[in-house]
Design an enzyme around this catalytic site. Structure first.
Site, PDB file in Angstrom:
ATOM      1  N   ASP A  31       0.859  -1.188   0.000  1.00 17.18           N
ATOM      2  CA  ASP A  31       0.000   0.000   0.000  1.00 17.18           C
ATOM      3  C   ASP A  31       0.895   1.239   0.000  1.00 17.18           C
ATOM      4  OD1 ASP A  31       0.809  -0.678   2.670  1.00 17.18           O
ATOM      5  OD2 ASP A  31      -0.684   0.707   3.483  1.00 17.18           O
ATOM      6  N   GLU A  59      -0.199  -1.304   5.634  1.00 21.91           N
ATOM      7  CA  GLU A  59       0.858  -0.932   6.588  1.00 21.91           C
ATOM      8  C   GLU A  59       0.747   0.524   6.990  1.00 21.91           C
ATOM      9  OE1 GLU A  59       4.861   0.477   7.965  1.00 21.91           O
ATOM     10  OE2 GLU A  59       3.692   1.187   6.271  1.00 21.91           O
TER      11      GLU A  59
HETATM   12 ZN   LIG Z   1       6.824   2.044   4.228  1.00 21.97          ZN
END
Ligand SMILES: [Zn+2]
Length: 380
Positions: free
Chosen positions: A77, A140
């Site tokens: 992401d 994340e």
């Molecule tokens: Zn990163």
């Protein structure tokens, strides 16, 4: 096998998937990587923490307790583009003057591309040896959601097996980092009794209680000694709010605490200390609980990592840690607490920036570095 894609080309391919988080939508990029890895003989599993929020794990070789794998992790992401206009199209993967531009070029699709290509080209050696595992995560950037979800799945952890060493390919410009701080975010709230603003003596002002708590926190100090490299933990109050209108006594108030911890500081111990300092009028709720990560430089595997980086970069790296957190906090203990290095081709200062770029030669260097680490591990 012959790999038709170079690590730079794979980085470009990965940039072309729009995985801005939110919403993320990491399903297609993981599907694509699964296809690549399976073509090189890897076994893969996908896991979703929400619709279209897919993480991917892959393995080859023994991956057993007797012969644990070398494990790589990276997130797919990326953060939003920001308000400023980009000079380079953020999802095109344009290369100019040795720089590859695009959202995620540094943080951290180049890192994922480098270890995926390295793992594919070393598949044969790994199949006969301890093996390679990969954890490619979704979500994340918004608090390691994908990694925490994956780390709680018995099935996925059994599939992966334990790791003997762990590479987190976040942007470090190919400099090995020994660890990073933890993040412990809390909400502190107080209650009161509301009353008309002209008769405050009839009420109980929640904001006064909160303000006292804030001043107590300004004086708060951690009772653990500072870490040799990371220094001491920090505490900051980020937001505070109370009251609905000017002419009422607020009956509730809350503030948010951003605590950054160093290796060796236990979050549950800090929670206990805060409760004691603030007393029963203040309620504390956890928002994020991500522990710090640290491997000393005299760990035998870390020494090898430093040697390999010296060969590739031409200079011996200095011992460093960083303050931002990574998926390692969520994954490290789940895969058997192996020595962990944060090491990847991206430029750390380009993460989350407008016109984010990564140096093309660093992607090539990182791939070679990862190949060397894999070769070392399979022969050890
Ligand atoms: Zn990163």
């Amino acid at each position: 096998m012959t790999i038709t894609l170079s690590p730079v080309e794979l980085t470009q391919e990965l940039i072309r998937f729009n995985t801005i988080n939110p919403p993320g939508n990491e399903d297609q990029i993981c599907e694509y990587l699964q296809g690549l890895l399976e073509s090189a003989g890897y076994e893969c599993r996908k896991i979703e923490f929400a619709p279209r929020r897919t993480s991917l794990v892959a393995k080859i070789g023994s991956c057993s307790t007797e012969k644990p794998s070398i494990c790589f992790t990276g997130h797919v992401d990326v953060v939003p583009l920001g308000a400023r206009a980009w000079k380079f199209e953020p999802f095109a993967g344009v290369i100019q003057d040795g720089k590859l531009y695009g959202r995620g070029s540094s943080d951290m699709k180049s890192g994922v591309a480098a270890f995926v290509i390295a793992a594919m080209s070393m598949a044969k050696e790994a199949k006969a040896g301890p093996g390679i595992t990969m954890i490619i995560t979704a979500g994340e950037e918004t608090g390691c959601e994908g990694a925490f979800h994956l780390a709680a799945s018995k099935e996925i952890l059994e599939f992966l097996g334990p790791a003997g060493c762990f590479v987190v390919a976040e942007p470090t410009a190919n400099e090995p980092l020994l660890g990073h701080k933890g993040a412990y975010w809390l909400k502190a709230s107080t209650d009161g009794i509301t009353a008309h603003g002209s008769m405050p003596e009839r009420g109980e002002n929640a904001f006064y209680k909160l303000a006292k708590a804030a001043l107590t926190l300004e004086q708060f100090s951690f009772d653990t000694p500072p870490h040799e490299l990371m220094g001491q933990g920090t505490l900051n109050i980020g937001t505070a709010k109370a009251g609905l209108n000017i002419n009422s006594v607020p009956d509730s108030a809350e503030m948010t605490l951003d605590i950054r911890t160093v290796a060796g500081q236990s979050h549950s111990h800090i929670y206990g200390c805060l409760c004691k300092a603030l007393g029963p009028t203040v309620q504390l709720d956890t928002i994020i609980d991500i522990e710090g990560v640290f491997t000393p430089s005299n760990n035998p595997w870390m020494e090898k990592v430093f040697d390999h980086c010296t060969n590739i970069n031409g200079i011996r790296p200095v011992e460093k840690t960083v303050s931002y957190f990574t998926d390692a906090s969520a994954l490290k203990s789940a895969i058997g607490n192996p020595p962990t290095v944060i090491l990847g081709p991206g430029q750390p200062e380009m993460a989350h920036q407008t016109d984010e770029f990564c140096y093309v030669n660093k992607i090539e260097d990182a791939t070679l570095l990862f190949c060397n680490l894999i070769a070392d591990w399979q022969n050890s």
